[in-house]
Design a protein around this motif. Sequence first.
Motif, PDB file in Angstrom:
ATOM      1  N   ASP A  67     119.420  96.662 -47.959  1.00  0.00           N
ATOM      2  CA  ASP A  67     120.103  97.604 -48.790  1.00  0.00           C
ATOM      3  C   ASP A  67     119.653  97.530 -50.160  1.00  0.00           C
ATOM      4  O   ASP A  67     119.312  98.670 -50.958  1.00  0.00           O
ATOM      5  CB  ASP A  67     121.654  97.746 -48.703  1.00  0.00           C
ATOM      6  CG  ASP A  67     122.130  97.907 -47.526  1.00  0.00           C
ATOM      7  OD1 ASP A  67     121.372  98.729 -46.599  1.00  0.00           O
ATOM      8  OD2 ASP A  67     123.403  97.593 -47.174  1.00  0.00           O
ATOM      9  N   GLU A  70     116.255  98.842 -50.316  1.00  0.00           N
ATOM     10  CA  GLU A  70     116.028 100.409 -50.175  1.00  0.00           C
ATOM     11  C   GLU A  70     116.524 100.822 -51.653  1.00  0.00           C
ATOM     12  O   GLU A  70     115.670 101.911 -52.175  1.00  0.00           O
ATOM     13  CB  GLU A  70     117.009 100.820 -49.292  1.00  0.00           C
ATOM     14  CG  GLU A  70     116.506 100.476 -47.696  1.00  0.00           C
ATOM     15  CD  GLU A  70     117.550 100.769 -46.607  1.00  0.00           C
ATOM     16  OE1 GLU A  70     118.714 101.446 -47.084  1.00  0.00           O
ATOM     17  OE2 GLU A  70     117.233 100.801 -45.648  1.00  0.00           O
ATOM     18  N   GLU A  90     113.698 103.789 -45.696  1.00  0.00           N
ATOM     19  CA  GLU A  90     114.380 102.760 -45.086  1.00  0.00           C
ATOM     20  C   GLU A  90     113.170 102.141 -43.959  1.00  0.00           C
ATOM     21  O   GLU A  90     113.378 100.978 -43.820  1.00  0.00           O
ATOM     22  CB  GLU A  90     115.329 103.570 -43.845  1.00  0.00           C
ATOM     23  CG  GLU A  90     116.612 104.145 -44.684  1.00  0.00           C
ATOM     24  CD  GLU A  90     116.313 105.249 -45.427  1.00  0.00           C
ATOM     25  OE1 GLU A  90     115.383 106.000 -45.268  1.00  0.00           O
ATOM     26  OE2 GLU A  90     117.299 105.544 -46.284  1.00  0.00           O
ATOM     27  N   GLU A  94     112.099  98.417 -44.168  1.00  0.00           N
ATOM     28  CA  GLU A  94     112.135  97.350 -42.983  1.00  0.00           C
ATOM     29  C   GLU A  94     111.172  96.515 -42.814  1.00  0.00           C
ATOM     30  O   GLU A  94     111.066  95.416 -42.348  1.00  0.00           O
ATOM     31  CB  GLU A  94     112.590  98.289 -41.879  1.00  0.00           C
ATOM     32  CG  GLU A  94     112.906  97.481 -40.418  1.00  0.00           C
ATOM     33  CD  GLU A  94     112.999  98.554 -39.194  1.00  0.00           C
ATOM     34  OE1 GLU A  94     113.028  97.969 -38.238  1.00  0.00           O
ATOM     35  OE2 GLU A  94     113.053  99.763 -39.476  1.00  0.00           O
TER      36      GLU A  94
END
Length: 193
Positions: A67, A70, A90, A94
């Motif tokens: 998070d 991001e 995202e 990742e």
Amino acid sequence: MEPERKLTAAAAAAFQEGVGLVLSRWSALQLAVENEWGGRDSRLKAEQLVSDIVSWVNHSTEPLYIDDLEEMLIEAMSSLNTMIEDGSIEEVAEKIMIMHEECLDCNFKSIESLREANSRRVPTPHVKQVVDDDEDSDENDDDTDPSMNKDESSNMIVDKPESHAVEPKTKQAVEAEDGWEVVGPRRSRGKRN
């Protein structure tokens, strides 16, 4: 809870390269940079993003959460005047987090595959800049396109031109002796007062 692992010097260098490769393949970021949506220093902002991510990973004293990464990507894209709503933030976050885990284990296969894919990749711009042919050019002033000289048919459908001749279809005009033509009256287009 196990102690926080840190990247070795070789792994940190590989991770930095990997982050750069991931971001270079992110089309939203590349469009923003190429079109300078964030101003003239858009490229510098993208390069700074790589440094910020690597610094965050190397100097963080707390556990790393996706998070947070991001949010860093959202802020960077916002500085480039770009809102991302396609889920790519995202996806990029990742990939970077997975790459970080692999680098902690000295596994550089994903970076190697990115490097290999990048070397085979042919850059294709998503947005093409149109060059105005009306500008003066010292090289070619004849304004003729060699491909236009070929007598090839095109795929363009052209309507048959309508004839708007003044002369009636039947030869009603009579030529007078002095060379003038006598033209018959026009058709009535409604009553005149």
